[in-house]
Design an enzyme around this catalytic site. Structure first.
Site, PDB file in Angstrom:
ATOM      1  N   GLY A 309       9.112 -10.081  -4.242  1.00 45.69           N
ATOM      2  CA  GLY A 309       8.893  -8.744  -4.887  1.00 45.69           C
ATOM      3  C   GLY A 309      10.279  -8.189  -5.444  1.00 45.69           C
ATOM      4  O   GLY A 309      11.066  -8.693  -5.906  1.00 45.69           O
ATOM      5  N   ASP A 417      16.079 -15.131   8.255  1.00 46.58           N
ATOM      6  CA  ASP A 417      16.824 -15.307   7.121  1.00 46.58           C
ATOM      7  C   ASP A 417      18.189 -14.775   6.877  1.00 46.58           C
ATOM      8  O   ASP A 417      18.569 -14.204   5.912  1.00 46.58           O
ATOM      9  CB  ASP A 417      16.078 -14.944   5.668  1.00 46.58           C
ATOM     10  CG  ASP A 417      16.543 -15.279   4.386  1.00 46.58           C
ATOM     11  OD1 ASP A 417      17.261 -16.303   4.428  1.00 46.58           O
ATOM     12  OD2 ASP A 417      16.031 -14.912   3.361  1.00 46.58           O
TER      13      ASP A 417
END
Length: 569
Positions: A309, A417
């Site tokens: 996004g 991450d």
């Protein structure tokens, strides 16, 4: 015990008895001191073996075992053997046999160089206390005894302390006091030993104690998995169930007129406890306060864009503060539920170096996560622009981010991450952890075939790349890879031409090739980048070791990790 001392002295005489100055029995005394020194070395090896099974859990049986080893091997055995040898020499000087054979007694009556008769030299003089506190008129002789009876024991004490530190690697060093304090007691209790005998005992004791560091080091420290298990808090004991009692017959109230029902009040909103909130985070469904967008957030500029996004800098018009909006593009139901679960969990993480989550709202173009806006640049840009960090700055970075990740793990939140671009360095040089991998779409190239995120390939741990679930150990690997980049300017496995090649290198667990070999953190980096999760140090262990190094270097773990550059007016 005198029989054991005479056997030890005879063994030392048989092992080493050169027929030159200062005499065979004087040399045998030094050999006996070397044999006595094997006791502290054996004690340190036993401590290292005990820690192989207990790790850093110093309570109950483990602490009692270390204390017992210190008393027996650092105090009791050396004291009994040294005093026993001294008593043998005194007995021989007084005309006795001291438990020695006739042939051994004959050789003890020989004269050598400055020593004279060996039996008189070793058993006919003052003891340690008398020699030190009632010295003779000879300054040279007193200096000799001062060096042999004070200097040599002090050097031996440092060697014993080194034995304790080696035996207690990868853990706190305070249990070593149980070893060297017992040794100090042995030195004090042995003041009754004949002074000449004590000097030659210490001459043999010291080198063996120093060389004893080698076998203790070969035993090795406990594995990181054992340390991790020992760091876990013990499970609380359940209270015993009360004994079953015979229930009394039910109470039947007398008949009375019915009362009107109590007045109903609206429920009061109460903040859930951390345990209840952790359970709430695992339950999918809409979040309280989530509603349709009503123009509350005024978007200022786009900060980033990717498969998940877009991230916007926005202005909260109701509260008048700048926030970051992470908007997932056309999320499906799975993505929405995952965002809701992790938003609940992240809202519980309270750490000054973790990005804060404010709300989860519906915008006209997707589900939006409202987060703290952090002004600054990413660690990746800071290293690319200003060069790698030094050891002190990298140590502050590692300790700070390890603390932040540990706080998230305590709430059941994994980052998944961890990489340099997900570390924001504010204008004051303080690092902050962002982007906990919340809004990842199924079409993202960083997802496995099952749709689970594995992170950026250059900073993905081998176990996660091979298909295993993310864990605190995988976050610890990625953090170590980020610190390695900060020190060298390269990912630990180097760069690959394509993301798929980097992912294959991670899945094959290729060894790191771009580590900062000259850094003081190189050893800890190698351990943290181990391909096996069970062999990696925990984040708490890493933080303790790095903070310990910073403290020894005279630096506080807090403070900027990069040079603060003044802003252009």
């Amino acid at each position: 015990m005198d029989s054991i001392a005479s056997w030890l002295l005879s063994l030392a005489h048989n092992l080493f008895q050169p027929g030159f100055c200062p005499g065979d029995w004087v040399w045998a005394t030094s050999m006996a001191g070397a044999l006595i020194a094997l006791a502290p070395v054996a004690g340190a090896m036993l401590v290292a073996i005990v820690r192989k099974f207990t790790g850093n859990r110093y309570s109950g049986p483990a602490l009692f075992a270390i204390a017992g080893i210190g008393v027996i091997f650092m105090l009791f055995l050396p004291w009994l053997l040294s005093t026993g040898i001294s008593s043998i020499y005194r007995d021989v000087f007084a005309g006795g046999s001291g438990g020695l054979s006739a042939s051994e007694l004959d050789t003890m009556g020989r004269e050598y160089c400055f020593v004279g008769v060996q039996s008189e030299y070793l058993g006919g003089g003052q003891n340690v206390y008398e020699t030190l506190f009632y010295p003779s008129d000879s300054v040279l002789a007193y200096g000799y005894y001062l060096g042999g009876l004070v200097g040599l024991p002090i050097l031996a004490l440092f060697a014993v302390m080194l034995l304790g530190r080696v035996a207690l690697r990868r853990g706190p060093k305070w249990p070593g006091r149980l070893l060297w304090v017992s040794f100090v007691a042995f030195v004090l209790f042995s003041v009754g030993v004949e002074a000449n005998t004590a000097v030659h005992l210490w001459l043999g004791f010291l080198p063996v104690t120093v060389l004893g560091v080698i076998p203790v080091a070969l035993v090795g420290p406990p594995s990181w998995s054992v340390i991790q298990n020992s760091d876990r808090p013990p499970e609380p004991k359940r209270p015993p169930e009360p004994p079953a009692r015979q229930q009394p017959p039910p109470y039947v109230p007398p008949a009375e007129e019915p009362k009107p029902p109590p007045k109903q009040y609206p429920p009061t909103s109460v903040a859930p406890s951390p345990e209840a909130a952790g359970a709430l985070a695992a339950v999918p469904g809409p979040m309280p306060g989530t509603g349709e967008g009503n123009g509350r957030f005024k978007r200022i500029r786009r900060l980033g864009h990717g498969g998940f996004g877009t991230v916007w800098q926005a202005q909260d018009t109701q509260l008048g503060r700048t926030v970051a909006l992470k908007i997932a593009h056309a999320p499906d139901r799975d993505t929405e539920e995952r965002m809701q679960r992790e938003a609940r969990a992240l809202a519980l993480v309270n750490h000054p170096n973790c990005v804060r989550v404010y709300d989860l709202v519906e915008e006209h173009d997707g589900l939006a996560l409202v987060m703290e806006y952090l002004e600054g640049q990413s660690l990746a840009d800071a290293v690319d622009g200003s060069g790698p960090l030094d050891d002190v700055s990298a140590g502050k970075l590692w300790a700070t981010l390890a603390s932040a990740l540990s706080a998230a793990h305590d709430k059941g939140v994994l980052h998944r991450d961890m990489k340099p671009s997900n570390v924001i360095v504010d204008p004051g040089g303080i690092p902050h952890l962002i982007d906990f991998g919340i809004a990842r779409s199924k079409g993202d190239a960083k997802l496995t075939a099952t749709g689970m995120m594995i992170g950026t390939p250059d900073y993905t741990s081998p176990d996660t790349a091979a298909g295993a679930q993310a864990s605190p150990a995988s976050d610890a690997w990625q953090l170590a890879a980020t610190v390695s980049f900060a020190l060298s300017g390269y990912p630990p496995r180097g760069t690959r031409e394509t993301p798929m090649a980097a992912l294959m290198a991670a899945a094959r667990a290729e060894p790191p090739s771009q580590l900062p070999r000259q850094s003081v953190h190189a050893r800890l980096l190698m351990a943290s980048l181990d391909p096996q999760p069970r062999n990696r140090p925990t984040l708490n262990a890493v933080r303790r070791e790095v903070e310990g190094w910073l403290a020894r270097s005279g630096t506080s773990p807090e403070g900027p990790v990069t040079r603060v550059v003044p802003r252009v007016q």
